[in-house]
Write an enzyme that holds these catalytic residues in place. Structure first.
Site, PDB file in Angstrom:
ATOM      1  N   GLY A  73      72.862  70.069 -16.444  1.00 39.24           N
ATOM      2  CA  GLY A  73      71.949  69.339 -15.571  1.00 39.24           C
ATOM      3  C   GLY A  73      71.746  67.902 -16.023  1.00 39.24           C
ATOM      4  O   GLY A  73      71.912  66.954 -15.239  1.00 39.24           O
TER       5      GLY A  73
ATOM      6  N   ASN B 156      73.564  66.119 -18.029  1.00 39.70           N
ATOM      7  CA  ASN B 156      74.825  65.371 -17.935  1.00 39.70           C
ATOM      8  C   ASN B 156      75.066  64.901 -16.500  1.00 39.70           C
ATOM      9  O   ASN B 156      75.482  63.764 -16.263  1.00 39.70           O
ATOM     10  CB  ASN B 156      76.010  66.241 -18.366  1.00 39.70           C
ATOM     11  CG  ASN B 156      75.933  66.664 -19.826  1.00 39.70           C
ATOM     12  OD1 ASN B 156      75.235  66.048 -20.619  1.00 39.70           O
ATOM     13  ND2 ASN B 156      76.642  67.726 -20.181  1.00 39.70           N
TER      14      ASN B 156
ATOM     15  N   GLU C  72      72.114  76.825 -15.035  1.00 32.73           N
ATOM     16  CA  GLU C  72      71.543  76.891 -16.394  1.00 32.73           C
ATOM     17  C   GLU C  72      70.011  76.847 -16.367  1.00 32.73           C
ATOM     18  O   GLU C  72      69.398  76.638 -17.413  1.00 32.73           O
ATOM     19  CB  GLU C  72      72.078  75.731 -17.260  1.00 32.73           C
ATOM     20  CG  GLU C  72      73.493  75.946 -17.749  1.00 32.73           C
ATOM     21  CD  GLU C  72      73.964  74.920 -18.776  1.00 32.73           C
ATOM     22  OE1 GLU C  72      73.360  73.837 -18.899  1.00 32.73           O
ATOM     23  OE2 GLU C  72      74.966  75.207 -19.455  1.00 32.73           O
TER      24      GLU C  72
ATOM     25  N   GLY D 279      90.867  70.109 -13.650  1.00 35.07           N
ATOM     26  CA  GLY D 279      91.173  69.413 -14.898  1.00 35.07           C
ATOM     27  C   GLY D 279      92.275  68.388 -14.714  1.00 35.07           C
ATOM     28  O   GLY D 279      92.230  67.572 -13.783  1.00 35.07           O
TER      29      GLY D 279
ATOM     30  N   ASP E 231      87.910  64.754 -26.189  1.00 33.82           N
ATOM     31  CA  ASP E 231      86.813  65.711 -26.042  1.00 33.82           C
ATOM     32  C   ASP E 231      86.562  65.910 -24.542  1.00 33.82           C
ATOM     33  O   ASP E 231      86.082  64.996 -23.875  1.00 33.82           O
ATOM     34  CB  ASP E 231      85.558  65.165 -26.748  1.00 33.82           C
ATOM     35  CG  ASP E 231      84.393  66.139 -26.708  1.00 33.82           C
ATOM     36  OD1 ASP E 231      84.515  67.193 -26.037  1.00 33.82           O
ATOM     37  OD2 ASP E 231      83.357  65.844 -27.327  1.00 33.82           O
TER      38      ASP E 231
ATOM     39  N   GLY F  50      83.561  67.976 -16.498  1.00 30.87           N
ATOM     40  CA  GLY F  50      83.226  68.550 -15.190  1.00 30.87           C
ATOM     41  C   GLY F  50      81.874  68.039 -14.695  1.00 30.87           C
ATOM     42  O   GLY F  50      81.694  67.805 -13.496  1.00 30.87           O
ATOM     43  N   ASP F  51      80.948  67.863 -15.599  1.00 32.46           N
ATOM     44  CA  ASP F  51      79.624  67.340 -15.206  1.00 32.46           C
ATOM     45  C   ASP F  51      79.724  65.885 -14.760  1.00 32.46           C
ATOM     46  O   ASP F  51      79.053  65.466 -13.810  1.00 32.46           O
ATOM     47  CB  ASP F  51      78.643  67.433 -16.384  1.00 32.46           C
ATOM     48  CG  ASP F  51      78.459  68.859 -16.857  1.00 32.46           C
ATOM     49  OD1 ASP F  51      78.584  69.781 -16.017  1.00 32.46           O
ATOM     50  OD2 ASP F  51      78.203  69.060 -18.060  1.00 32.46           O
TER      51      ASP F  51
HETATM   52  O1  RIB Z   1      79.232  71.051 -19.542  1.00 29.88           O
HETATM   53  C1  RIB Z   1      78.941  70.686 -20.866  1.00 29.88           C
HETATM   54  C2  RIB Z   1      77.582  71.166 -21.247  1.00 29.88           C
HETATM   55  O2  RIB Z   1      77.560  72.572 -21.222  1.00 29.88           O
HETATM   56  C3  RIB Z   1      77.143  70.788 -22.630  1.00 29.88           C
HETATM   57  O3  RIB Z   1      76.477  69.554 -22.660  1.00 29.88           O
HETATM   58  C4  RIB Z   1      76.278  71.982 -23.050  1.00 29.88           C
HETATM   59  O4  RIB Z   1      74.966  71.652 -23.303  1.00 29.88           O
HETATM   60  C5  RIB Z   1      76.422  73.009 -21.940  1.00 29.88           C
HETATM   61  O5  RIB Z   1      75.369  73.007 -21.065  1.00 29.88           O
END
Ligand code: RIB
Length: 301
Positions: free
Chosen positions: A39, A41, A135, A206, A232, A237-238
């Site tokens: 969220g 992110n 989440e 991806g 990394d 995706g966020d």
């Molecule tokens: O998508 C990456 C995120 O997944 C991370 O920042 C972690 O906190 C989980 O929520």
């Protein structure tokens, strides 16, 4: 405007020579902490993309630093409530190729308050967006309210749970899943993506790019990813989802919004960290400006 009912996690990031197998202990090469949570992110990505973002969420007494970081990225944090439950955290393990494994502990993310959501959405206007991920608690309550107010509802189905997807499906304008999740979903619903009853479905793949499904026009448009060497991939995706929804909320055509989203994700994976790795719009536009001009592939029905 985008309202985002989303998780806020403290990410504990370990870089490892390789990801552990069952029963294996691996010594980390480095350790850092940072702002994370799908969220947070996505809120940071959407705000850096230039959207007006109001985050709805919850932290514990240890969460003030995370809220400050979200605010510094331009996210409105007025509707983040404080609870006695500790802030959520994530153990993020990253290997030498940028691949990751993540464990989350939900903490305050599962203690959202329906009144806080109602108060936040009181400022919404028809055509605004509600963004959700899997989440937090109160996803369906928020989606119900948002639809009644005439908002578009986007759901990023991560971490993937078919039951959660089925519960929220009737409220969605846009569903965002990755390729594996799309496969699980079509199998569980026993129908192809274009027959899933959500107007638009975005499947991220991806390094293989993304597919945009318009289920009303029965059309699919594919978008390539930009080839880069990842260090990394956490939060890529966020970044994609936040930039995509930001662009759509700003009235951009899907192809423009998704091109920006792909560029933002390509930049993010070349840096360590999650929220901290997300680029601002100026950098994304600069990256796109340097590329040879190319459009999306032709629509396929
Ligand atoms: O998508 C990456 C995120 O997944 C991370 O920042 C972690 O906190 C989980 O929520």
């Amino acid at each position: 405007m985008i309202f985002n009912l989303g998780s806020i996690n403290a990410d504990h990031i370990y870089t490892l020579p390789h990801l552990p197998g069952p029963g294996e202990t691996v010594a980390s090469v480095s350790f850092s902490t940072g702002l994370g949570g799908k969220g947070a992110n996505q809120s940071v990505a959407a705000a850096l993309a230039g959207a007006d973002v109001r985050h709805i969420g919850a932290v514990g007494p240890d969460g003030e630093g995370l809220i400050e970081r979200m605010g510094a990225a331009g996210v409105d944090c007025t509707h983040i409530m404080r609870t006695e439950i500790p802030t959520a955290h994530a153990i993020v393990m990253v290997d030498g190729g940028g691949e990751n494994q993540i464990v989350i502990h939900s903490g305050a993310n599962m203690a959202q308050d329906a009144n806080v959501i109602t108060n936040a959405l009181a400022a919404a206007s028809p055509g605004d967006w509600l963004l959700l991920q899997n989440e937090t608690s109160h996803q369906v309550e928020a989606a119900t309210q948002a639809r009644a107010l005439g908002l578009n509802v986007a759901y990023s189905a991560a971490p993937f749970d078919m039951q959660a997807v089925e519960a929220i499906l009737p409220y969605l304008s846009l569903l965002i899943v990755n390729r594996v999740e799309a496969g699980q979903m079509t199998e569980a619903l026993n129908r192809p993506v274009l027959n899933i009853p959500v107007p638009n479905i975005l499947v991220t793949k991806g390094a293989a790019g993304a597919d945009w499904y318009d289920t009303r026009l029965l059309q699919t448009v594919s978008f390539p990813a930009f080839p880069v060497s990842p260090v990394d991939t956490t939060g890529a995706g966020d970044t994609f989802a936040g930039y995509a929804v930001a662009g759509l909320s700003q009235g951009l055509l899907p192809q423009t919004a998704l091109r920006r989203a792909a560029a933002a994700a390509a930049l993010a994976v070349q840096r360590p960290g999650t929220a901290e790795a997300i680029p601002a719009l100026q950098e994304v536009l600069g990256f796109l400006d340097q590329l040879p001009k190319k459009g999306a592939s032709a629509p396929q029905s």
